[in-house]
Design an enzyme around this catalytic site. Sequence first.
Site, short mmCIF file in Angstrom:
data_model
loop_
_atom_site.label_atom_id
_atom_site.label_comp_id
_atom_site.label_asym_id
_atom_site.label_seq_id
_atom_site.Cartn_x
_atom_site.Cartn_y
_atom_site.Cartn_z
N GLU A 156 17.61 -73.52 92.86
CA GLU A 156 18.35 -72.79 93.88
C GLU A 156 17.41 -71.83 94.62
O GLU A 156 16.34 -71.48 94.12
CB GLU A 156 19.50 -71.98 93.22
CG GLU A 156 20.51 -72.88 92.50
CD GLU A 156 21.72 -72.14 91.93
OE1 GLU A 156 22.82 -72.69 92.02
OE2 GLU A 156 21.55 -71.04 91.38
N ASP A 165 23.25 -63.16 94.86
CA ASP A 165 21.97 -63.32 95.57
C ASP A 165 21.77 -62.42 96.79
O ASP A 165 22.66 -62.35 97.65
CB ASP A 165 21.83 -64.74 96.12
CG ASP A 165 22.20 -65.82 95.16
OD1 ASP A 165 22.57 -65.52 94.02
OD2 ASP A 165 22.14 -66.99 95.57
#
Length: 494
Positions: free
Chosen positions: A206, A24
């Site tokens: 998420e 990420d």
Amino acid sequence: VTAPTREAFRPAMHYASKDTWLNDPNGLIYYEGNYHLYYQNNPFGNVWGNMSWGHATSTNLITWTEQPVAIACDEYEDIFSGSVVYDQHNTSGLGDGTAAPLVAIYTSAYKENSQHAGIQAQSLAWSTDGGYTWSKYHGNPVLNRNSANFRDPKVFRYNGPAGAYWVMVAVEALDFTVVMYRSDDLKSWDYLSSFGPANATGGVWECPDLFPLPLDGNEDLIRWVLTVNLNPGGPNGGSAGQYFVGDFDGVTFRSETTVTEGDQDPARLTEYHWLDWGRDYYAAVSFSNVPDGCRLMMAWKNNWQYGNDIPTSPWRSPMSLVREVSLVTSEGTPHLTQQAVIDPTALTRTVAYTELDVDGIRSVAGGGAVQLIEVTFVPGSADEFGLVIRGNGNEGTRIGIRPGDGRLLVDRTVSGNTAFHSAFSSIDTAPLRAVDGAYSMRIFVDHCSVEIFAQDGEVTLTELIFPDPSSTGVSLYTTGGTAKVTSLRLTTLA
Ligand code: FRU
């Protein structure tokens, strides 16, 4: 003397780390002339683990300079995803008297030998040298729900009718819920509200984000966009991001785009608002502190289904191009449109065509391993038409439009190396409708990826591919009849 050989698949216009793993994007911020990209990083290997925040900087969002690890894991915690804010008025008191701090809000994923073992809670670190070196706050964690799956805080400054304060959006991942908190000093947080479950819930939620945008360019029509990544449960399998459009009053987000059980239109039950329809656009999140209110987003260009196995070395995983997002009404509903942030004049050697008739397969000059392809098709009698890129006769990635089905497709089954993982080979699709009888696409091709922005960025589809470096051909094709290409430009990076 032998010339250094290029590492296979290393992208030319995307970030990848030198020799480590990343996932990420974290803490995206523009500050004093630099874009900062922090990211989930394993400083010691090229598969997931030892999670820390890696760091890179850029002035143009295309070329990046890798910096030393910014926030490192230790014996007590892994450093999971989060965000960075510029605390201009030193509300946190973490400034040093002369410099206002940058403050990182990250998830502490506590290890066995921590007193918080098994818990995920939110913590702070700060920097007073413009984001290069960071100190952890002694009072961590600052927000603890005693939850094992409370993570990915995105913090922004809210300034509206309800007042001016910091807002955090984070997830209770297993509950498909976004939780919101407020703070005056980034250190003590009060609960505001929760959102979800809603729409796509095929995997854990998420990396959320929440930001305002004018609808159709009208500053009097501000809408709030809540983005939520989920894994798995994406439209073509595995990791993906969805978004909701609605209103945020400083306390509660109310969605206008939630599909309810009673909805009679079957298409709406699966075709949610996706940030991207491809297999490789995950954990998308926006930059903070960008001038002129531009909303810029970036994602990890990979998928948890096969992410640890993609055939690159010593690095693993590229980031996406940065995209500017805006909000437009289409078919009566607000939708995001997305444009790649890249100056096409940075690319060179353009080959342009007008008015090509296609009946079968037709190769065109001007191919390359790194390029921008801009094309407009008008359907004829063909049931499918499109392009094959990164081709060499034996392999290629097919980008097709099936006007009768109203679909865009990407076929990477013969795109090159697909054998490294059983879940990789695929034909992935997205809904696509004609605008004024035509279909336009901007396609960014790099050494290991293709990013498609169709119909002015209304539909995007991002995919990894691992072709042979010599597969650089581009062809046009139709099946079952004819189509017309009204314009085609291929701009190749030298
Ligand atoms: C998303 C994610 C986040 C977490 C991080 C750990 O890809 O699972 O929820 O913070 O990766 O690396």
